[in-house]
Enzyme design. Structure first.
Site, mmCIF file in Angstrom:
data_model
loop_
_atom_site.group_PDB
_atom_site.id
_atom_site.type_symbol
_atom_site.label_atom_id
_atom_site.label_comp_id
_atom_site.label_asym_id
_atom_site.label_seq_id
_atom_site.Cartn_x
_atom_site.Cartn_y
_atom_site.Cartn_z
ATOM 1 N N LYS A 11 -13.216 17.889 46.054
ATOM 2 C CA LYS A 11 -12.168 18.207 45.075
ATOM 3 C C LYS A 11 -12.503 17.624 43.695
ATOM 4 C CE LYS A 11 -8.408 18.691 48.465
ATOM 5 N NZ LYS A 11 -6.998 18.307 48.786
ATOM 6 N N TYR A 51 -4.591 28.255 48.928
ATOM 7 C CA TYR A 51 -3.560 27.415 49.552
ATOM 8 C C TYR A 51 -2.270 28.190 49.825
ATOM 9 C CZ TYR A 51 -6.064 22.946 49.072
ATOM 10 O OH TYR A 51 -6.941 21.895 49.207
ATOM 11 N N ASN A 114 -7.129 13.630 46.716
ATOM 12 C CA ASN A 114 -7.610 13.037 47.968
ATOM 13 C C ASN A 114 -9.030 13.468 48.364
ATOM 14 O OD1 ASN A 114 -7.002 15.585 48.830
ATOM 15 N ND2 ASN A 114 -5.548 14.983 50.416
ATOM 16 N N HIS A 117 -11.280 18.671 50.995
ATOM 17 C CA HIS A 117 -10.541 19.607 51.854
ATOM 18 C C HIS A 117 -11.416 19.911 53.061
ATOM 19 C CE1 HIS A 117 -8.458 23.201 53.298
ATOM 20 N NE2 HIS A 117 -9.667 23.684 53.492
ATOM 21 N N GLU A 128 -11.188 30.844 55.324
ATOM 22 C CA GLU A 128 -11.550 30.057 54.134
ATOM 23 C C GLU A 128 -13.018 30.267 53.736
ATOM 24 O OE1 GLU A 128 -8.272 26.531 55.015
ATOM 25 O OE2 GLU A 128 -10.396 26.024 55.025
HETATM 26 P P1 IDP Z 1 -5.065 18.344 54.512
HETATM 27 O O1 IDP Z 1 -5.812 18.533 53.211
HETATM 28 O O2 IDP Z 1 -5.262 16.965 55.070
HETATM 29 O O3 IDP Z 1 -5.359 19.437 55.517
HETATM 30 P P2 IDP Z 1 -2.514 19.678 54.080
HETATM 31 O O4 IDP Z 1 -1.239 19.305 54.752
HETATM 32 O O5 IDP Z 1 -3.192 20.938 54.508
HETATM 33 O O6 IDP Z 1 -3.501 18.429 54.160
HETATM 34 O O7 IDP Z 1 -2.179 19.764 52.509
HETATM 35 C C1 IDP Z 1 -3.100 20.345 51.608
HETATM 36 C C2 IDP Z 1 -3.229 19.450 50.405
HETATM 37 O O8 IDP Z 1 -1.975 19.407 49.730
HETATM 38 C C3 IDP Z 1 -3.537 17.986 50.740
HETATM 39 O O9 IDP Z 1 -4.905 17.723 50.878
HETATM 40 C C4 IDP Z 1 -2.968 17.260 49.541
HETATM 41 O O10 IDP Z 1 -3.880 17.276 48.446
HETATM 42 C C5 IDP Z 1 -1.754 18.103 49.199
HETATM 43 N N1 IDP Z 1 -0.559 17.521 49.818
HETATM 44 C C6 IDP Z 1 -0.180 17.580 51.108
HETATM 45 N N2 IDP Z 1 0.969 16.937 51.328
HETATM 46 C C7 IDP Z 1 1.351 16.470 50.125
HETATM 47 C C8 IDP Z 1 2.491 15.724 49.676
HETATM 48 O O11 IDP Z 1 3.383 15.348 50.450
HETATM 49 N N3 IDP Z 1 2.522 15.413 48.344
HETATM 50 C C9 IDP Z 1 1.556 15.802 47.467
HETATM 51 N N4 IDP Z 1 0.467 16.516 47.854
HETATM 52 C C10 IDP Z 1 0.375 16.844 49.158
HETATM 53 MG MG MG Z 2 -4.942 21.448 55.441
#
Ligand code: IDP
Ligand code: MG
Length: 141
Positions: A11, A51, A114, A117, A128
């Site tokens: 990212k 997304y 974070n 992905h 994807e």
């Molecule tokens: P993942 O990346 O661990 O699979 P997902 O639930 O698929 O997590 O969410 C996609 C992305 O959305 C996450 O990597 C994160 O960057 C963002 N995200 C998920 N939950 C939150 C939240 O509660 N607050 C802000 N950003 C979030």
């Molecule tokens: Mg995810």
């Protein structure tokens, strides 16, 4: 275990931190092979389409904003159990909850920024990968 492919995105925060090579080494050291790779500067539509499953979540706009804030480096990873292996290497979505030694624990600062992905299922991995790579650009072993 099965030979799988999974989609990985380094990212904008991790690209900006100049740790692409360190992240790729985690994959290689775990036995995953890089089968395709490209950089992209995603448009809002590109990120929103990618997304789309999260479009009704409260964090969706922030997520699209963040994913378009700078270039990303996108890979297809291949190996035995590649989808789960990559998720284990990544660590929890919230880096403050990610296990020690995971990519997110070591390189990420917040749940928004974070670092990486990774696809979460075989079905989503196929969708994807096709979103970013024509099949002729995925190395076939
Ligand atoms: P993942 O990346 O661990 O699979 P997902 O639930 O698929 O997590 O969410 C996609 C992305 O959305 C996450 O990597 C994160 O960057 C963002 N995200 C998920 N939950 C939150 C939240 O509660 N607050 C802000 N950003 C979030
Ligand atoms: Mg995810």
């Amino acid at each position: 275990m099965a030979l799988e492919k999974t989609l990985s995105i380094i990212k904008p925060d991790a690209v900006e931190k100049n740790v692409i090579g360190k992240v790729l080494s985690r994959f290689e050291d775990a036995g995953l092979k890089i089968s395709a790779m490209r950089f992209a500067l995603l448009s809002k539509d590109d990120a929103a389409g990618f997304y789309a499953v999260h479009k009704d979540r409260p964090f969706f706009n922030d997520l699209v904003e963040f994913m378009t804030s700078g270039p990303v480096c996108i890979q297809v990873l291949e190996g035995e159990d590649a989808i789960k292996k990559n998720r284990d290497l990544m660590g929890a979505t919230d880096p403050t909850k990610a296990d020690k030694g995971t990519i997110r624990a070591d390189f990420a600062v917040s749940i928004d920024a974070n670092a990486v992905h990774g696809s979460d299922s075989e079905e989503n991995a196929a969708i994807e990968i096709a979103y970013f790579f024509p099949s002729m650009n995925v190395y076939a072993r």
